[in-house]
Design a protein around this motif. Structure first.
Motif, mmCIF file in Angstrom:
data_model
loop_
_atom_site.group_PDB
_atom_site.id
_atom_site.type_symbol
_atom_site.label_atom_id
_atom_site.label_comp_id
_atom_site.label_asym_id
_atom_site.label_seq_id
_atom_site.Cartn_x
_atom_site.Cartn_y
_atom_site.Cartn_z
ATOM 1 N N GLY A 78 0.787 -1.221 0.000
ATOM 2 C CA GLY A 78 0.000 0.000 0.000
ATOM 3 C C GLY A 78 0.822 1.274 0.000
ATOM 4 N N GLN A 79 2.127 1.160 -0.240
ATOM 5 C CA GLN A 79 2.996 2.336 -0.260
ATOM 6 C C GLN A 79 2.973 3.053 -1.614
ATOM 7 O OE1 GLN A 79 6.793 0.778 0.952
ATOM 8 N NE2 GLN A 79 6.215 0.668 3.100
ATOM 9 N N ARG A 80 2.425 2.406 -2.600
ATOM 10 C CA ARG A 80 2.225 2.998 -3.922
ATOM 11 C C ARG A 80 0.789 2.734 -4.331
ATOM 12 N NH1 ARG A 80 7.582 3.276 -6.727
ATOM 13 N NH2 ARG A 80 6.427 3.398 -8.676
ATOM 14 N N ASP A 81 0.192 3.695 -5.064
ATOM 15 C CA ASP A 81 -1.194 3.528 -5.481
ATOM 16 C C ASP A 81 -1.345 2.471 -6.567
ATOM 17 O OD1 ASP A 81 -2.018 5.493 -3.718
ATOM 18 O OD2 ASP A 81 -1.817 7.102 -5.198
ATOM 19 N N PHE A 82 -0.324 2.348 -7.412
ATOM 20 C CA PHE A 82 -0.380 1.373 -8.503
ATOM 21 C C PHE A 82 1.040 1.087 -8.982
ATOM 22 C CE2 PHE A 82 -0.771 5.638 -10.251
ATOM 23 C CZ PHE A 82 0.201 5.662 -11.238
ATOM 24 N N LEU A 83 1.161 0.033 -9.744
ATOM 25 C CA LEU A 83 2.426 -0.360 -10.357
ATOM 26 C C LEU A 83 2.397 0.033 -11.828
ATOM 27 C CD1 LEU A 83 5.106 -2.081 -10.489
ATOM 28 C CD2 LEU A 83 3.616 -4.004 -11.089
ATOM 29 N N SER A 84 3.400 0.774 -12.272
ATOM 30 C CA SER A 84 3.514 1.119 -13.687
ATOM 31 C C SER A 84 4.257 0.018 -14.428
ATOM 32 C CB SER A 84 4.271 2.445 -13.867
ATOM 33 O OG SER A 84 3.510 3.534 -13.389
ATOM 34 N N VAL A 85 3.664 -0.447 -15.515
ATOM 35 C CA VAL A 85 4.304 -1.425 -16.392
ATOM 36 C C VAL A 85 4.549 -0.739 -17.727
ATOM 37 C CG1 VAL A 85 4.061 -3.619 -17.605
ATOM 38 C CG2 VAL A 85 3.222 -3.380 -15.253
ATOM 39 N N TYR A 86 5.800 -0.686 -18.131
ATOM 40 C CA TYR A 86 6.183 0.081 -19.307
ATOM 41 C C TYR A 86 6.206 -0.808 -20.547
ATOM 42 C CZ TYR A 86 7.311 3.541 -15.821
ATOM 43 O OH TYR A 86 7.230 4.432 -14.777
ATOM 44 N N GLY A 87 5.084 -0.805 -21.239
ATOM 45 C CA GLY A 87 4.966 -1.562 -22.479
ATOM 46 C C GLY A 87 4.263 -2.886 -22.292
ATOM 47 N N ASP A 88 3.167 -3.091 -23.059
ATOM 48 C CA ASP A 88 2.473 -4.376 -23.045
ATOM 49 C C ASP A 88 2.269 -4.895 -24.462
ATOM 50 O OD1 ASP A 88 0.599 -2.574 -23.936
ATOM 51 O OD2 ASP A 88 -1.018 -3.288 -22.625
ATOM 52 N N ASP A 89 3.119 -4.382 -25.389
ATOM 53 C CA ASP A 89 2.991 -4.760 -26.801
ATOM 54 C C ASP A 89 4.290 -5.327 -27.366
ATOM 55 O OD1 ASP A 89 4.401 -2.388 -26.625
ATOM 56 O OD2 ASP A 89 3.352 -1.406 -28.288
ATOM 57 N N TYR A 90 5.139 -5.862 -26.488
ATOM 58 C CA TYR A 90 6.370 -6.489 -26.945
ATOM 59 C C TYR A 90 6.063 -7.868 -27.551
ATOM 60 C CZ TYR A 90 9.244 -3.004 -24.537
ATOM 61 O OH TYR A 90 9.841 -1.838 -24.140
ATOM 62 N N PRO A 91 6.913 -8.350 -28.448
ATOM 63 C CA PRO A 91 6.687 -9.680 -29.055
ATOM 64 C C PRO A 91 7.097 -10.812 -28.117
ATOM 65 C CG PRO A 91 8.684 -8.703 -29.955
ATOM 66 C CD PRO A 91 8.057 -7.643 -29.077
ATOM 67 N N THR A 92 6.396 -10.895 -26.987
ATOM 68 C CA THR A 92 6.646 -11.950 -25.995
ATOM 69 C C THR A 92 5.325 -12.678 -25.745
ATOM 70 O OG1 THR A 92 6.180 -10.478 -24.125
ATOM 71 C CG2 THR A 92 8.469 -10.587 -24.911
ATOM 72 N N ARG A 93 5.339 -13.671 -24.868
ATOM 73 C CA ARG A 93 4.159 -14.517 -24.685
ATOM 74 C C ARG A 93 2.967 -13.778 -24.101
ATOM 75 N NH1 ARG A 93 8.325 -16.765 -21.675
ATOM 76 N NH2 ARG A 93 8.274 -16.439 -19.428
ATOM 77 N N ASP A 94 3.193 -12.657 -23.398
ATOM 78 C CA ASP A 94 2.037 -11.895 -22.906
ATOM 79 C C ASP A 94 2.178 -10.393 -23.148
ATOM 80 O OD1 ASP A 94 3.764 -10.921 -20.949
ATOM 81 O OD2 ASP A 94 3.009 -12.226 -19.370
ATOM 82 N N GLY A 95 3.132 -9.996 -24.004
ATOM 83 C CA GLY A 95 3.286 -8.596 -24.373
ATOM 84 C C GLY A 95 4.199 -7.790 -23.481
ATOM 85 N N THR A 96 4.626 -8.358 -22.342
ATOM 86 C CA THR A 96 5.537 -7.632 -21.445
ATOM 87 C C THR A 96 6.937 -8.232 -21.521
ATOM 88 O OG1 THR A 96 4.953 -9.022 -19.534
ATOM 89 C CG2 THR A 96 3.670 -6.997 -19.880
ATOM 90 N N CYS A 97 7.912 -7.446 -21.094
ATOM 91 C CA CYS A 97 9.319 -7.841 -21.230
ATOM 92 C C CYS A 97 9.643 -9.096 -20.418
ATOM 93 C CB CYS A 97 10.220 -6.702 -20.772
ATOM 94 S SG CYS A 97 10.224 -5.269 -21.876
ATOM 95 N N VAL A 98 10.562 -9.881 -20.934
ATOM 96 C CA VAL A 98 11.052 -11.078 -20.254
ATOM 97 C C VAL A 98 12.442 -10.789 -19.702
ATOM 98 C CG1 VAL A 98 11.719 -13.496 -20.509
ATOM 99 C CG2 VAL A 98 9.733 -12.610 -21.754
ATOM 100 N N ARG A 99 12.641 -11.094 -18.429
ATOM 101 C CA ARG A 99 13.945 -10.923 -17.783
ATOM 102 C C ARG A 99 14.230 -12.146 -16.911
ATOM 103 N NH1 ARG A 99 13.729 -7.522 -21.039
ATOM 104 N NH2 ARG A 99 14.004 -5.266 -20.810
ATOM 105 N N ASP A 100 15.520 -12.417 -16.690
ATOM 106 C CA ASP A 100 15.820 -13.420 -15.682
ATOM 107 C C ASP A 100 16.188 -12.721 -14.375
ATOM 108 O OD1 ASP A 100 18.405 -12.600 -16.248
ATOM 109 O OD2 ASP A 100 19.117 -14.560 -16.877
ATOM 110 N N TYR A 101 15.875 -13.366 -13.282
ATOM 111 C CA TYR A 101 16.079 -12.803 -11.951
ATOM 112 C C TYR A 101 16.989 -13.749 -11.162
ATOM 113 C CZ TYR A 101 12.273 -9.801 -13.358
ATOM 114 O OH TYR A 101 11.509 -8.904 -14.049
#
Length: 331
Positions: free
Chosen positions: A202-225
């Motif tokens: 609850g420390q932020r009102d929302f999460l910003s996701v930058y881009g949902d139109d990438y050529p990936t399985r759900d449109g968002t970026c893929v990263r390894d963690y």
């Protein structure tokens, strides 16, 4: 213990502080040099602390004279990719010029072993497959170029002065100390998992996701963690290779797989049982669809054995620390 003194520059920061605890638990004495621009004094708990800058030759001379440093671990870089695009001189000044000053200090005092915390951002655009060390290096941001430049400098320094270095390249450090002593506390925070957790708290009102139109399985970026504890393991293995007289080299640290931003959000929702509101924004400069590193060489040559290959385990350690310290380190 003097035979085991290791200088950790940036040791009050996120990865550096975890590295210090890892060193201490294995019989080394970490000596922390940090200017506290990004680090936290409360994160220095396992060895002497010197507040200072690697860009200051007098500070370096004092540290190298006072302690019997056997090797240096370098975590003192600025790492925010979007900021590097907006303020490139800040990144070239610290990440390159100040590193040169550190190297000059090491040469003056005969310290010839360095582990450089580099980045897979030196590669630039990926073809979507896990990147090995022979992938072409064509960084597309000032941040990536600073890391690439230092790697080239280290090759020249080794040829001229015999200073051996291991460069470890990776993408997304994540998670927190399993014992709950240390965690991720950037101000402002720019990394995905802690931002999701702050939204869950609850420390932020929302999460910003930058881009949902990438050529990936759900449109968002893929990263390894990669869990910060696994990164510490790799850095120590590389250091011990140099301490034993082994050669330098360049190694990728990755999990060979990746998660999309949407997947990380959903996994965090499951762990925290929070709704985590999301707002989709335009793409950011410098972001590419898929960034995954291959760690086959590090596993083969360094003996690296990551313990936190499951994303849920990474998120859980971060969640546990942020619940314990919702406002970050006490200052």
């Amino acid at each position: 213990m003097a035979d085991n003194e290791i200088l950790v520059v940036g040791g009050a920061g996120y990865i550096g502080s975890h590295m210090c605890k890892y060193l201490w638990r294995r019989g080394y004495r970490p000596i922390v040099l940090d200017n506290l621009v990004c680090g936290h004094r409360a994160a220095v708990q396992w060895g002497p602390f010197i507040q200072g800058d690697i860009g200051d030759p007098e500070t370096l001379d004092r540290v190298f004279s006072e302690y019997d440093i056997k090797g240096v671990l370098h975590f003192a870089a600025y790492t925010c990719v979007p900021e590097s695009v907006d303020i490139p001189l800040k990144y070239y000044g610290n990440n390159v010029a100040n590193t040169i000053n550190l190297l000059q200090g090491m040469v003056r005092h005969g310290v010839n072993r360095l582990i450089f915390s580099s980045s897979c951002a030196t590669y630039g655009v990926s073809d979507g497959t896990p990147m090995s060390e022979d992938h072409v290096q064509h960084p597309i941001t000032p941040y990536g170029r600073t890391k690439w430049m230092v790697e080239q400098i280290l090759d020249d320094v080794e040829s001229a002065y015999g200073l051996r270095a291991v460069c470890l390249r990776y993408f997304n450090a994540a998670g927190a100390d399993p014992d709950g002593h240390l965690g991720e506390d950037h101000r402002p925070e720019t990394h995905l998992i802690p931002i999701i957790i702050k939204t869950a708290l609850g420390q932020r009102d929302f999460l910003s996701v930058y881009g949902d139109d990438y050529p990936t399985r759900d449109g968002t970026c893929v990263r390894d963690y990669i869990h910060v504890e696994d990164l510490a393991q790799a850095h120590l293995l590389a250091l011990e290779r140099l301490l034993a007289g082994g050669p330098g080299g360049k190694y990728n640290l990755g999990n060979g797989d990746g998660a999309t931003v949407r997947e990380v959000i959903e996994r965090t929702r499951g762990i925290t049982q929070a709704s985590i509101p999301v707002r989709f924004e335009e793409r950011r400069p410098g972001d590419v669809p898929v960034l995954i590193g291959s760690s086959e060489k590090a596993i083969r040559e360094l003996g690296w054995r990551p313990q936190y290959s499951d994303l849920d385990a990474i998120i859980e350690t971060a969640w546990n620390w942020h619940r314990r310290y919702p406002d970050g380190y006490p200052e």
